[in-house]
Write a protein that holds these residues in place. Structure first.
Motif, PDB file in Angstrom:
ATOM      1  N   ALA A   2       2.154   6.725  -6.791  1.00 41.65           N
ATOM      2  CA  ALA A   2       1.260   7.852  -7.223  1.00 41.65           C
ATOM      3  C   ALA A   2       1.785   9.210  -6.942  1.00 41.65           C
ATOM      4  N   TRP A   3       2.499   9.293  -5.945  1.00 46.36           N
ATOM      5  CA  TRP A   3       3.162  10.784  -5.595  1.00 46.36           C
ATOM      6  C   TRP A   3       4.248  11.252  -6.723  1.00 46.36           C
ATOM      7  N   MET A  63       0.891  -1.283   0.025  1.00 49.68           N
ATOM      8  CA  MET A  63      -0.059   0.124  -0.182  1.00 49.68           C
ATOM      9  C   MET A  63       0.748   1.218   0.060  1.00 49.68           C
ATOM     10  N   ASN A  64       1.930   1.326   0.871  1.00 46.92           N
ATOM     11  CA  ASN A  64       2.790   2.397   0.836  1.00 46.92           C
ATOM     12  C   ASN A  64       3.602   2.633  -0.593  1.00 46.92           C
ATOM     13  N   THR A  65       3.858   1.574  -1.397  1.00 46.82           N
ATOM     14  CA  THR A  65       4.638   1.546  -2.476  1.00 46.82           C
ATOM     15  C   THR A  65       3.575   2.204  -3.453  1.00 46.82           C
ATOM     16  N   GLU A  82       6.269  14.203 -11.091  1.00 48.13           N
ATOM     17  CA  GLU A  82       7.483  14.074 -12.026  1.00 48.13           C
ATOM     18  C   GLU A  82       7.468  14.938 -13.106  1.00 48.13           C
ATOM     19  N   GLY A  83       6.147  15.587 -13.354  1.00 45.43           N
ATOM     20  CA  GLY A  83       6.032  16.680 -14.440  1.00 45.43           C
ATOM     21  C   GLY A  83       6.598  17.723 -14.098  1.00 45.43           C
ATOM     22  N   LYS A  84       6.577  18.070 -12.778  1.00 51.01           N
ATOM     23  CA  LYS A  84       6.729  19.584 -12.392  1.00 51.01           C
ATOM     24  C   LYS A  84       8.624  19.876 -12.605  1.00 51.01           C
TER      25      LYS A  84
END
Length: 403
Positions: A298-299, A291-293, A304-306
């Protein structure tokens, strides 16, 4: 109702005493049958006063000895219009009354068991249809004694060994009545028994053998056979005792091995249970890691685009955004708590160096401690709310990860 005689009262007291004993000296009967056993013996002694209840040691065929109740005495029978008393012993075995008792004919020294009797074997054991068809709880000792009297009257199991008579026996008309009166006395004067009738009568009674000359021959044969049987029984008994000791030693060793195996089985089961508990714990940790993975991936995909867009000067404080109100409140309370911790540390240094008066130090620490307490209390409540939300989220995602 006829009042109980002193002898009957003594029998009642005796039976109540032996059947109420506890511990090692207790008789081996079940508690739910002791009252019925007492009633059977009281009825038997009331109907047949010549039978007396006793306790004695009974030896089983396998060599075991046990203390049992018995009815010892005589059973009357009528043979050719003459009443005789047959000495018997009725043993109440451990499973009585659910199973029939053991009945033995108990001849005296001058009595011999009839050969090839229909219901009595050479050792004296009685096997009549009433015993073979014993039905609990309707069968009882009184009916058994009546059945013995009836069957023995048809075919007496004993005949008397008497000294060799004179060559010309003389018949006395009152002989049968005298014999009957002498044998129907009290039990203490000896067991009454059938007497030998004169051989000149055309219809001699079955239990008394053939002619006079044959009686002596049968007696010698019987004595020799009895001695041989006794020696054989003693030899077999000794072998059985030796075999029993050997088997007991083997059983002890087997019991010891069984105890060791059971202890090892318990240890194996305990280890298996611990391994299963550990496996369940590892599986729950694996679910949390997955779940943490998922959350971290997702984060990463979201931010990543920023980085690729050319935002090189990123504010560290704004790099991590709170996803909800609880997280933002938790972040603020934690930051305030740590900041107050740093301020108190600096105040301690200032007091130690003499840069701040002590009374001012106390006022500032009191104010900061109060504010820190409220921040920590708010953080604890926020943490509890987040834990509940986390548990609900795990429960919702569990089917997804299980598949």
């Amino acid at each position: 109702m006829v009042p109980a005689t002193p002898n009957h009262q003594a029998i009642q007291q005796f039976l109540s005493s032996v059947l109420s004993q506890r511990g090692p000296s207790a008789l081996p009967y079940t508690e739910d049958t002791k009252w019925l056993i007492r009633q059977h013996l009281l009825s038997l002694t009331s109907t047949f006063p010549s039978l007396e209840p006793k306790t004695a040691t009974f030896t089983h065929n396998d060599g075991r000895t046990v203390n049992l109740l018995q009815a010892d005495g005589t059973v009357p029978m009528t043979f050719e219009s003459v009443t005789y008393n047959i000495p018997v012993i009725i043993w109440l075995i451990e499973s009585y009354p659910r199973h029939p008792p053991c009945v033995y004919v108990n001849p005296t020294r001058d009595m011999v068991i009839k050969r090839s009797h229909s219901f009595v074997n050479p050792s004296g054991l009685v096997a009549i249809p009433y015993l073979q068809n014993w039905i609990y709880p309707s069968s009882n000792l009184v009916d058994l004694a009546r059945e013995l009297s009836l069957i023995f009257g048809r075919d007496p199991p004993l005949f008397s060994q008497r000294p060799r008579p004179s060559p010309n026996p003389v018949y006395h008309p009152n002989q049968s009545s005298l014999t009957n009166s002498s044998t129907s006395g009290s039990v203490g004067s000896g067991y009454p028994r059938p007497m030998v009738r004169p051989p000149q009568y055309p219809a001699p009674s079955p239990p008394y053998g053939g002619g006079v000359g044959k009686v002596g021959t049968e007696d010698a044969e019987e004595v020799y056979k009895r001695n041989v049987i006794n020696k054989l029984v003693e030899s077999v008994h000794g072998d059985m005792l030796l075999l029993r000791k050997t088997r007991e030693a083997e059983m002890e060793s087997l019991f010891s091995a069984q105890a060791v195996l059971r202890r090892r089985e318990e240890e194996v089961n305990k280890g298996l249970k611990e391994m299963r508990d550990e496996m369940e714990g590892l599986e729950s940790q694996l679910q949390a890691v997955l779940m943490n993975t998922d959350v971290l991936e997702a984060w990463v995909r979201q931010n990543e685009g920023k980085v690729k867009g050319g935002m090189k000067d990123i504010d560290v404080d704004k790099a991590f955004e709170c996803v909800d109100v609880l997280s933002k409140q938790m972040l603020e309370c934690t930051a305030a708590d740590m900041a107050i911790e740093d301020v108190v540390y600096s105040l301690d240094k200032a007091v130690q160096e003499g840069a701040m008066p002590f009374d001012q130090y106390l006022r500032n620490v009191r104010l900061l401690s109060r504010e820190q307490f409220f921040n920590r209390a708010t953080a604890a409540k926020v943490r509890a709310a987040q834990m509940q939300a986390h548990v609900a989220s795990m429960a919702a995602r569990a089917p997804h990860y299980a598949s």
